[in-house]
Write a protein that holds these residues in place. Structure first.
Motif, PDB file in Angstrom:
ATOM      1  N   TRP A   1      -3.943  -1.016   6.270  1.00 33.62           N
ATOM      2  CA  TRP A   1      -4.660  -0.123   5.356  1.00 33.62           C
ATOM      3  C   TRP A   1      -5.660  -0.912   4.516  1.00 33.62           C
ATOM      4  CZ3 TRP A   1      -5.363   4.558   6.326  1.00 33.62           C
ATOM      5  CH2 TRP A   1      -4.357   5.416   6.777  1.00 33.62           C
TER       6      TRP A   1
ATOM      7  N   ILE B   1      -1.113   3.964  -0.167  1.00 31.57           N
ATOM      8  CA  ILE B   1      -1.255   4.840   1.002  1.00 31.57           C
ATOM      9  C   ILE B   1      -0.054   4.677   1.941  1.00 31.57           C
ATOM     10  CG2 ILE B   1      -2.642   5.294   3.067  1.00 31.57           C
ATOM     11  CD1 ILE B   1      -5.109   4.508   1.470  1.00 31.57           C
ATOM     12  N   GLU B   2       0.386   3.437   2.148  1.00 29.12           N
ATOM     13  CA  GLU B   2       1.566   3.206   2.991  1.00 29.12           C
ATOM     14  C   GLU B   2       2.777   3.942   2.416  1.00 29.12           C
ATOM     15  OE1 GLU B   2       4.108  -0.606   4.684  1.00 29.12           O
ATOM     16  OE2 GLU B   2       3.449  -0.570   2.594  1.00 29.12           O
TER      17      GLU B   2
ATOM     18  N   GLY C   1      -3.952   0.119  -0.552  1.00 25.68           N
ATOM     19  CA  GLY C   1      -3.307   0.060   0.757  1.00 25.68           C
ATOM     20  C   GLY C   1      -1.805   0.242   0.652  1.00 25.68           C
TER      21      GLY C   1
ATOM     22  N   TYR D   1       0.654  -1.568   4.885  1.00 24.26           N
ATOM     23  CA  TYR D   1      -0.417  -1.783   3.907  1.00 24.26           C
ATOM     24  C   TYR D   1      -1.395  -2.840   4.372  1.00 24.26           C
ATOM     25  CZ  TYR D   1       1.197  -6.332   2.195  1.00 24.26           C
ATOM     26  OH  TYR D   1       1.510  -7.654   2.093  1.00 24.26           O
TER      27      TYR D   1
ATOM     28  N   LEU E   1      -9.608  -0.157   4.616  1.00 26.79           N
ATOM     29  CA  LEU E   1     -10.333   0.208   3.394  1.00 26.79           C
ATOM     30  C   LEU E   1     -11.469  -0.782   3.122  1.00 26.79           C
ATOM     31  CD1 LEU E   1      -7.304   1.163   1.112  1.00 26.79           C
ATOM     32  CD2 LEU E   1      -8.989   2.729   2.079  1.00 26.79           C
TER      33      LEU E   1
ATOM     34  N   ILE F   1       1.634   3.059   9.467  1.00 30.97           N
ATOM     35  CA  ILE F   1       0.670   1.970   9.289  1.00 30.97           C
ATOM     36  C   ILE F   1       1.023   1.205   8.018  1.00 30.97           C
ATOM     37  CG2 ILE F   1      -1.768   1.371   9.004  1.00 30.97           C
ATOM     38  CD1 ILE F   1      -2.491   3.976  10.371  1.00 30.97           C
TER      39      ILE F   1
END
Length: 365
Positions: free
Chosen positions: A65, A42-43, A39, A62, A69, A60
């Protein structure tokens, strides 16, 4: 007088059992931290793509995220048995994070805002218990299922339901139904509360207090606050902690009620019962806050404690998604969900009004 000592074989077996038990936690804990790290990654990548390549990607954090997920895993391939013991430790990480957050509060602020929050919590408790009980009767729910929904929605969600489980001895179906309803409401809050907060331009403090008063589960309340901002997350924890402090009194009240009807065991030692049900992590939160406010920690140590709290929340947020399986709702029927949604809408509106008059119009900071 003879003394019985454990044999070396017995001690060895005990140590081996503890060792095996610890090993059973590792796969699930690795999954929690892995999803949390993913997460964060991805952030970071989304931020990089927005700033370097000017792509119109959503911002968005973490926190969300990690939840997304976890939801994807739990609702597609599912959480395999090997991971479940470790995934269950997410509550431990959550409570550790809450304790460490105490270092980021000045104790005088805890007393000032926390005292006001206790008054609001008392109002919220009275309204939530009353409304949920009335709705349960209107929709024809079983009495103990209604009690579990009232307890879960008024205090701290699944934790309160599990605390009441042994006290009022409900049917297992009632327990699973109430938990499924509470988890559904928590998932809805994750996406609706931040949107409402932004729409109404709520401050970080007022939004956090509102979240702590209105969202049931401690995990979801913490996450829903953090999605709005770091300050909102801390104030959500403060309000939710004040709310959780009443768990023993509420569960005791229901235990005495059902015992008087001959449908639950008696509670001979009420003081001991209250202490057993009291969330001990609240004491840790207050102790850390007192120590931080009395200059027991230097600035470097306070910064380290703050970072540790974020690391503790990392697996906790992942666990929120992993333990929410939407398929569990299909066999529960629609009436408990409707009762929960109607009750939560009422409580959300009432607590929003209370927060407005107390923290915004009253200018309490």
């Amino acid at each position: 007088m003879s003394t019985v000592l454990a044999s070396p074989d017995t001690s060895a077996r005990s140590s081996a059992s503890v060792y095996r038990g610890s090993l059973r936690l590792l796969p699930g804990m690795a999954l929690l931290f892995g999803i949390g790290f993913l997460g964060k990654l991805i952030e970071h990548e989304f931020t990089h793509l927005r700033t370097e390549y000017h792509l119109r990607l959503p911002q968005i954090e973490y926190v969300l995220w990690a939840i997304i997920l976890g939801l994807i895993v739990s609702n597609t391939i599912g959480v395999k048995p090997i991971f479940r013991p470790g995934v269950a430790t997410y509550e431990l990480w959550l409570k550790l994070g809450i304790v460490l957050v105490g270092a980021r509060f000045v104790f005088s602020d805890v007393l000032r805002i926390g005292t006001v929050s206790l008054v609001l919590v008392f109002i919220e408790l009275a309204l939530s218990l009353t409304v949920m009980t009335l709705l349960g009767r209107i929709f024809g729910l079983r009495p103990k299922l209604t009690s579990l929904l009232a307890i879960g929605s008024s205090i701290c969600g699944v934790t309160a339901i599990m605390a009441a489980r042994g006290a009022i001895e409900p049917e297992e179906e009632d327990v699973s139904t109430s938990i499924a309803a509470i988890l559904t409401l928590g998932a809805i809050a994750l996406f609706t509360f931040p949107a409402i907060g932004h729409l109404l331009h709520l401050s970080q403090e007022s939004y956090g207090i509102w979240t702590g008063l209105a969202v049931d589960n401690t995990a979801e309340a913490t996450v829903t606050g953090a999605l709005y901002g770091d300050v909102a997350g801390r104030f959500a924890i403060l309000a939710k902690t004040a709310r959780s402090a009443f768990i023993g009194f509420v569960v005791l009240g229901y235990a005495v009620y059902w015992a008087s009807k001959g449908q639950a065991p008696d509670v001979p030692n009420k003081a001991l019962f209250l202490w057993q049900k009291f969330p001990k992590f609240i004491l840790g939160f207050l102790i850390i806050s007192v120590l931080a406010s009395s200059s027991f920690f230097n600035s470097s140590q306070l910064s380290s404690l703050s970072n540790l709290s974020r690391w503790a929340f990392l697996p906790a947020f992942a666990g929120v998604g992993l333990r929410t399986n939407l398929r569990d709702l299909t066999g529960q029927g629609w009436r408990p969900i409707v009762v929960g949604i109607l009750g939560e809408i009422f409580i959300a509106l009432v607590t929003l009004g209370l927060v407005y008059w107390t923290f915004i119009r009253g200018d309490i900071r």
